[in-house]
Design a protein around this motif. Structure first.
Motif, PDB file in Angstrom:
ATOM      1  N   HIS A 105      78.153  50.551  66.484  1.00  0.00           N
ATOM      2  CA  HIS A 105      77.782  51.393  68.334  1.00  0.00           C
ATOM      3  C   HIS A 105      78.814  52.701  68.149  1.00  0.00           C
ATOM      4  O   HIS A 105      78.859  53.603  68.617  1.00  0.00           O
ATOM      5  CB  HIS A 105      77.366  50.793  68.989  1.00  0.00           C
ATOM      6  N   LEU A 106      78.908  52.559  67.586  1.00  0.00           N
ATOM      7  CA  LEU A 106      80.493  53.742  67.689  1.00  0.00           C
ATOM      8  C   LEU A 106      80.150  54.881  66.897  1.00  0.00           C
ATOM      9  O   LEU A 106      80.940  56.154  67.517  1.00  0.00           O
ATOM     10  CB  LEU A 106      82.002  53.402  67.453  1.00  0.00           C
ATOM     11  N   PHE A 107      79.570  55.321  66.793  1.00  0.00           N
ATOM     12  CA  PHE A 107      79.052  56.415  65.779  1.00  0.00           C
ATOM     13  C   PHE A 107      77.566  57.616  66.202  1.00  0.00           C
ATOM     14  O   PHE A 107      76.755  56.513  66.744  1.00  0.00           O
ATOM     15  CB  PHE A 107      78.770  56.486  63.912  1.00  0.00           C
ATOM     16  N   LEU A 108      77.503  58.995  65.963  1.00  0.00           N
ATOM     17  CA  LEU A 108      75.895  59.398  66.005  1.00  0.00           C
ATOM     18  C   LEU A 108      75.436  58.796  64.920  1.00  0.00           C
ATOM     19  O   LEU A 108      75.692  58.168  64.470  1.00  0.00           O
ATOM     20  CB  LEU A 108      76.523  60.573  66.322  1.00  0.00           C
ATOM     21  N   GLU A 109      74.432  59.020  65.002  1.00  0.00           N
ATOM     22  CA  GLU A 109      72.983  58.851  64.059  1.00  0.00           C
ATOM     23  C   GLU A 109      73.584  58.647  62.476  1.00  0.00           C
ATOM     24  O   GLU A 109      73.433  58.382  61.623  1.00  0.00           O
ATOM     25  CB  GLU A 109      71.386  59.578  63.986  1.00  0.00           C
ATOM     26  N   GLU A 110      73.428  60.025  62.199  1.00  0.00           N
ATOM     27  CA  GLU A 110      74.423  60.701  60.988  1.00  0.00           C
ATOM     28  C   GLU A 110      75.009  59.438  60.193  1.00  0.00           C
ATOM     29  O   GLU A 110      75.617  58.775  58.918  1.00  0.00           O
ATOM     30  CB  GLU A 110      74.661  61.699  60.219  1.00  0.00           C
ATOM     31  N   GLU A 111      76.380  59.059  60.944  1.00  0.00           N
ATOM     32  CA  GLU A 111      77.386  58.351  60.621  1.00  0.00           C
ATOM     33  C   GLU A 111      76.968  56.875  60.297  1.00  0.00           C
ATOM     34  O   GLU A 111      78.093  56.190  59.964  1.00  0.00           O
ATOM     35  CB  GLU A 111      78.749  58.331  61.568  1.00  0.00           C
ATOM     36  N   ARG A 112      76.481  56.713  61.256  1.00  0.00           N
ATOM     37  CA  ARG A 112      75.586  54.909  61.530  1.00  0.00           C
ATOM     38  C   ARG A 112      75.172  55.167  60.108  1.00  0.00           C
ATOM     39  O   ARG A 112      75.474  54.098  59.575  1.00  0.00           O
ATOM     40  CB  ARG A 112      75.023  55.151  62.188  1.00  0.00           C
ATOM     41  N   ARG A 113      74.098  56.063  59.413  1.00  0.00           N
ATOM     42  CA  ARG A 113      73.996  55.735  58.459  1.00  0.00           C
ATOM     43  C   ARG A 113      74.319  55.378  57.341  1.00  0.00           C
ATOM     44  O   ARG A 113      74.803  54.892  56.327  1.00  0.00           O
ATOM     45  CB  ARG A 113      72.690  56.829  57.934  1.00  0.00           C
ATOM     46  N   ARG A 114      76.032  56.428  57.759  1.00  0.00           N
ATOM     47  CA  ARG A 114      76.632  56.763  56.565  1.00  0.00           C
ATOM     48  C   ARG A 114      77.510  54.946  56.695  1.00  0.00           C
ATOM     49  O   ARG A 114      77.733  53.950  55.499  1.00  0.00           O
ATOM     50  CB  ARG A 114      77.616  57.827  57.094  1.00  0.00           C
ATOM     51  N   LEU A 115      77.691  54.987  57.323  1.00  0.00           N
ATOM     52  CA  LEU A 115      78.382  52.865  58.039  1.00  0.00           C
ATOM     53  C   LEU A 115      78.354  52.258  56.925  1.00  0.00           C
ATOM     54  O   LEU A 115      78.082  51.010  56.223  1.00  0.00           O
ATOM     55  CB  LEU A 115      79.002  52.717  59.291  1.00  0.00           C
ATOM     56  N   ILE A 116      76.121  52.160  57.266  1.00  0.00           N
ATOM     57  CA  ILE A 116      75.756  51.213  56.953  1.00  0.00           C
ATOM     58  C   ILE A 116      75.960  51.511  54.868  1.00  0.00           C
ATOM     59  O   ILE A 116      75.729  50.026  54.259  1.00  0.00           O
ATOM     60  CB  ILE A 116      74.048  51.287  57.530  1.00  0.00           C
ATOM     61  N   GLU A 117      75.363  52.656  55.077  1.00  0.00           N
ATOM     62  CA  GLU A 117      75.446  52.959  53.343  1.00  0.00           C
ATOM     63  C   GLU A 117      76.892  52.342  52.594  1.00  0.00           C
ATOM     64  O   GLU A 117      76.324  51.844  51.911  1.00  0.00           O
ATOM     65  CB  GLU A 117      75.303  54.262  53.177  1.00  0.00           C
ATOM     66  N   ALA A 118      77.469  52.863  53.167  1.00  0.00           N
ATOM     67  CA  ALA A 118      78.888  52.816  52.406  1.00  0.00           C
ATOM     68  C   ALA A 118      79.161  51.089  52.220  1.00  0.00           C
ATOM     69  O   ALA A 118      79.281  50.626  51.721  1.00  0.00           O
ATOM     70  CB  ALA A 118      80.294  53.009  52.970  1.00  0.00           C
ATOM     71  N   SER A 119      78.652  50.675  53.870  1.00  0.00           N
ATOM     72  CA  SER A 119      77.844  48.658  53.449  1.00  0.00           C
ATOM     73  C   SER A 119      78.129  48.077  52.390  1.00  0.00           C
ATOM     74  O   SER A 119      78.892  46.841  51.679  1.00  0.00           O
ATOM     75  CB  SER A 119      77.968  48.176  54.934  1.00  0.00           C
ATOM     76  N   LEU A 120      76.720  48.471  52.469  1.00  0.00           N
ATOM     77  CA  LEU A 120      75.678  48.040  51.327  1.00  0.00           C
ATOM     78  C   LEU A 120      76.390  48.220  49.629  1.00  0.00           C
ATOM     79  O   LEU A 120      75.916  47.723  49.081  1.00  0.00           O
ATOM     80  CB  LEU A 120      74.297  48.640  51.737  1.00  0.00           C
ATOM     81  N   ALA A 121      77.102  49.446  50.074  1.00  0.00           N
ATOM     82  CA  ALA A 121      77.069  50.223  48.459  1.00  0.00           C
ATOM     83  C   ALA A 121      78.419  49.281  47.602  1.00  0.00           C
ATOM     84  O   ALA A 121      78.974  48.868  46.496  1.00  0.00           O
ATOM     85  CB  ALA A 121      77.803  51.112  48.220  1.00  0.00           C
ATOM     86  N   GLN A 122      79.282  48.116  49.257  1.00  0.00           N
ATOM     87  CA  GLN A 122      80.333  47.500  48.793  1.00  0.00           C
ATOM     88  C   GLN A 122      79.868  46.224  48.652  1.00  0.00           C
ATOM     89  O   GLN A 122      80.493  45.351  47.912  1.00  0.00           O
ATOM     90  CB  GLN A 122      81.826  48.094  49.733  1.00  0.00           C
ATOM     91  N   LEU A 123      78.573  46.013  48.441  1.00  0.00           N
ATOM     92  CA  LEU A 123      78.311  44.477  48.778  1.00  0.00           C
ATOM     93  C   LEU A 123      76.545  43.845  47.513  1.00  0.00           C
ATOM     94  O   LEU A 123      76.404  45.095  46.971  1.00  0.00           O
ATOM     95  CB  LEU A 123      77.150  44.248  50.283  1.00  0.00           C
ATOM     96  N   ARG A 124      77.320  43.239  46.974  1.00  0.00           N
ATOM     97  CA  ARG A 124      76.515  42.425  45.772  1.00  0.00           C
ATOM     98  C   ARG A 124      74.762  42.546  46.407  1.00  0.00           C
ATOM     99  O   ARG A 124      74.755  42.170  47.198  1.00  0.00           O
ATOM    100  CB  ARG A 124      77.160  41.480  44.522  1.00  0.00           C
ATOM    101  N   PRO A 125      73.908  43.055  44.883  1.00  0.00           N
ATOM    102  CA  PRO A 125      72.748  42.582  45.535  1.00  0.00           C
ATOM    103  C   PRO A 125      72.416  40.917  45.504  1.00  0.00           C
ATOM    104  O   PRO A 125      73.314  40.236  45.167  1.00  0.00           O
ATOM    105  CB  PRO A 125      72.095  43.148  44.350  1.00  0.00           C
TER     106      PRO A 125
END
Ligand SMILES: C[S@@+](CC[C@H](N)C(=O)[O-])C[C@H]1O[C@@H](n2cnc3c(N)ncnc32)[C@H](O)[C@@H]1O
Length: 208
Positions: A105-125
């Motif tokens: 919730h600390l970020f504006l929309e574009e950075e919220r997407r980046r946080l989720i994308e980076a988190s998913l990239a570091q998570l195994r399928p």
């Protein structure tokens, strides 16, 4: 953003005390029941919540504030802390689970997407994620200047995004959502006071 948090950690130390959020204990139970072995905590702060995971999982914490990291390494020496931004991939390995408490919730929309994308990239399928964030039912929602839909400068120089359930779910549309809900978080401050926030949480599997 990093100046704001570094200033607070330098002045207030363990801002929210040493007790973990009940959500960290719930996430830990969910991860344990799924037989998982490693957890990443983006925006780990001073390790209040990482300590729950490092007792039973290989745990990594990403944190931007040097002041928070100094406290974290002392409070939770079992976690591998990484200095850097959680908006970018920091691990060169994939973990079984991600727990992210009150960072989205600390970020504006574009950075919220980046946080989720980076988190998913570091998570195994097939791995699990557990995120918490401010709810639109929190009394601060709608206070102060509106920066984007659902995002308000609710205190001078400090803004947050307030999530409805549908909004939170839409941020994780690329995952298999298992559960979402809300709860009241009661925080004990290092200076003796208490305050409450209404939070939402979401548990999901990474598809793949
Ligand atoms: C509201 S606090 C939550 C702290 C922690 N998750 C906890 O459970 O105690 C937000 C944290 O996110 C950190 N932070 C803010 N932006 C960040 C970024 N881009 N990358 C990593 N950490 C960040 C702040 O320094 C602060 O420690």
């Amino acid at each position: 953003m990093s100046q704001y948090w570094s200033g607070r950690f330098a002045r207030e130390g363990m801002i929210w005390g040493s007790q973990p959020s009940p959500s960290a204990e719930q996430a830990s139970e969910v991860f344990r029941a799924a037989g998982l072995g490693s957890v990443l905590v983006p925006g780990a702060g001073y390790g209040r919540n990482t300590k729950v995971f490092s007792a039973g999982f290989t745990t990594y914490g990403i944190e931007l504030s040097a002041e928070a990291l100094e406290l974290a390494e002392e409070w939770d020496p079992a976690t591998h802390f990484i200095a850097g931004s959680a908006l970018e991939q920091q691990l060169n390995t994939q973990v079984d689970a991600v727990y992210c408490y009150d960072v989205l919730h600390l970020f504006l929309e574009e950075e919220r997407r980046r946080l989720i994308e980076a988190s998913l990239a570091q998570l195994r399928p097939g791995g699990l994620l557990y995120f918490t964030s401010f709810s639109d039912e929190d009394p601060n929602n709608g206070c102060g200047r509106k920066l984007e839909p659902g995002t308000f400068e609710y205190k001078e120089g400090k803004y947050a995004h307030f999530f409805s359930d549908a909004d939170l779910r839409s941020h994780f549309a690329g995952t298999e959502i298992i559960e979402s809900g809300s709860f009241v978080e009661r925080l004990q401050s290092s200076r003796g006071g208490t305050h409450e926030y209404i939070l939402r949480y979401l548990i999901a599997h990474k598809i793949g």
